[in-house]
Design a protein around this motif. Structure first.
Motif: not given
Length: 533
Positions: A79-81, A162-170
């Motif tokens: 689902k998540n890239d 499954q793949i999950t994100y922990t935080k956004v890196r800007c």
């Protein structure tokens, strides 16, 4: 006189072979139905691959869709890239029902030998899954590599990823794989709520964050399932889970997390019920008919089993018996009643709680009793071991804790005290609050086979009192032969399918060649006309 005897002997031999072949044909039908149900249930990941970049991903997606349209095995996109949409990393998994090809172990590692998370698993039987653009050739390039192992001896395997994100890196600094997560829809990457949902569904997070390998701040989650351990009733476990969540929701009715968990549990319960209904279509509703088909019984043998029930079990003649009646019939101690209730659960839709095995309201009729007896008597030694494990795996997670293990020993060996149980746990280095998998349980039983002797004793007594040991030994032999023939038939069918597919491909190639030939011939004619002009 000698001629008559020889003719009679040949006639008897021919009749015996005919009856044997008929039994094998009936058993083959039963095995095919069972394998059909198993194929619907047991699915696992057999391969994982990466695609990097939009162009490569789109090209592979088109080829993958073509394979799916042709009815061949294909990959499913996770689902998540990972990383940005401009330079995305996509993970693909292939699902199949071939149990020998299931991935049983998965390790994340780096491709750089000097990296702190470098892992080389060739010597341990692992296979590397990598991509040319993930080898870390540049200083800031990612170094992601997945190592997978396929061990057919293990009872559990990976069925989802499954793949999950922990935080956004800007930040735009560093690797091109680490930036621009801000382009991803905020609903798609992980929040704490999504991670809690995965934990609730028994997903396990791999310990290494992908940011350590130059990728995004993401984690890989895997879902384990068992391919060998029996499950008594899936809906029962979900119903218990739903009851727990509902009780928590009554205490905190405004909690949005609990509301969503109750809704999800209700949805899973409906799906499990629909699945069980679909499975029930392949099973006769009449238990007597089921027993007759399952064992390929003749009318005489069926009447013999009914006679045993009526004369030895149903003493009052009302057509129903209790657990205590069956325990007395087998001359077993009352402590084995809980285990015998689980045997009845093989043919009953009731929720059989082993802690309440003296419930007098539970009544079994002749059909349910014969069905449970037939199924249990046909279990092989390995299947019986899996059945015992499943009986005391109350949560259905593929593990039993020490309390459940103590409960098993207490029911099988009531004369042993808690000190003996504690000594056994200490001898096998089992912690007080720990749990054991089926592999650990199996190895423990191999070292101390007498621990499960009461379960085998119950099966032996059942076989002896119903039809005799010789009858069941013969049925098991015919069942194994029928199973072998079914496997051979499937292999022949697969071979024929491959031949047919090859013929179709050759035919399509011939059509393409003929089309090219026609095009070339037309071109030649046009050139000739031009030359004449």
């Amino acid at each position: 006189m000698t001629f008559i005897r020889e003719a009679w002997r040949r006639l008897s031999f021919t009749s015996s072979n005919h009856a044997r072949d008929k039994e094998i044909r009936q058993l083959k039908k039963v095995i095919k139905k069972t394998m059909k149900v198993q194929k619907r249930d047991v699915v696992g990941i057999v391969d994982i691959m990466f695609t990097v970049g939009t162009k490569e991903t789109n090209t592979f997606s088109e080829k993958n869709d073509a394979l799916r349209d042709q009815g061949e095995s294909y990959y499913v996109r996770v689902k998540n890239d990972i990383c940005s949409k401009e330079r995305m990393l996509v993970v693909w998994i292939k699902l199949a029902a071939d149990r020998q090809e299931f991935i049983t172990d998965l390790v994340i590692g780096s491709t750089r030998p000097n990296h702190e998370h470098f892992f080389f698993g060739d010597k341990e039987g692992y296979h590397a899954i990598m991509h040319p653009q993930l080898r870390g050739m540049g200083a800031a390039d990612p170094t992601l590599c997945l190592w997978c192992k396929k061990d057919g001896t293990k009872s559990r395997h990976i069925c989802d990823l499954q793949i999950t994100y922990t935080k956004v890196r800007c930040s735009l600094a560093g690797s091109m794989f680490c930036f621009a997560l801000i382009n991803i829809d905020s609903d798609s990457f992980s929040s704490q709520e999504n991670q809690i949902e995965l934990v609730r569904k028994n997903y396990e997070k791999l310990p290494l964050c992908l940011s350590k390998l130059g990728c995004a701040y993401a984690n890989i989650w895997i879902l384990w399932t068992t391919k060998d351990v029996m499950r008594l009733t899936d809906t029962t476990h979900i119903e218990r889970e739903l009851q727990d969540y509902s009780a928590m929701l009554r205490a905190s009715p405004e909690d949005p997390m609990l509301i969503k968990m109750v809704e999800t549990a209700n949805r899973r319960l409906r799906e499990a019920q629909i699945q069980e209904e679909n499975h029930a279509k392949d099973i006769p509703h009449d238990d007597i008919v089921y027993v007759k088909q399952f064992l390929a019984l003749s009318k005489h043998d069926m009447n013999k089993m009914k006679y045993t029930f009526k004369t030895s079990l149903d003493s009052d003649g009302d057509g129903k018996i209790t657990v205590q009646d069956y325990v007395a019939f087998l001359s077993e101690p009352l402590s084995m009643a809980g285990f015998i209730r689980q045997i009845f659960a093989l043919s009953s839709n009731q929720n059989l709680d082993s802690d309440n095995y003296l419930n007098a309201n539970l009544m079994m009729d002749i059909g349910s009793t014969l069905k449970a007896t037939a199924v249990f008597c046909m279990l092989s030694s390995s299947d019986l071991l899996k059945f015992v494990f499943a009986c005391y795996d109350e949560d259905g997670y593929g593990t039993i804790d020490n309390n459940e293990f103590k409960q098993m020993l207490a029911s099988f060996h009531p004369r042993h005290s808690d000190e003996h149980v504690a000594r056994a746990l200490k001898e096998f280095d089992l912690t007080v609050g720990g749990s054991m998998s089926f592999e650990t349980f199996e190895s423990l039983i191999k070292k101390l086979p007498h621990l499960l002797y009461p379960a085998f004793r119950v099966q032996e007594k059942m076989q002896k009192r119903f039809m005799g040991r010789r009858f069941w030994k013969r049925k098991l032999s015919l069942y194994e032969e029928a199973k072998r023939l079914v496997i051979e038939d499937e292999e022949q069918a697969k071979l024929a399918e491959r031949r047919e597919r090859k013929q179709r491909e050759e035919y399509a190639a011939d059509l393409r060649l003929s089309a090219i030939d026609r095009f070339v011939e037309k071109s030649k004619k046009k050139r000739r006309r031009r030359h004449k002009l």
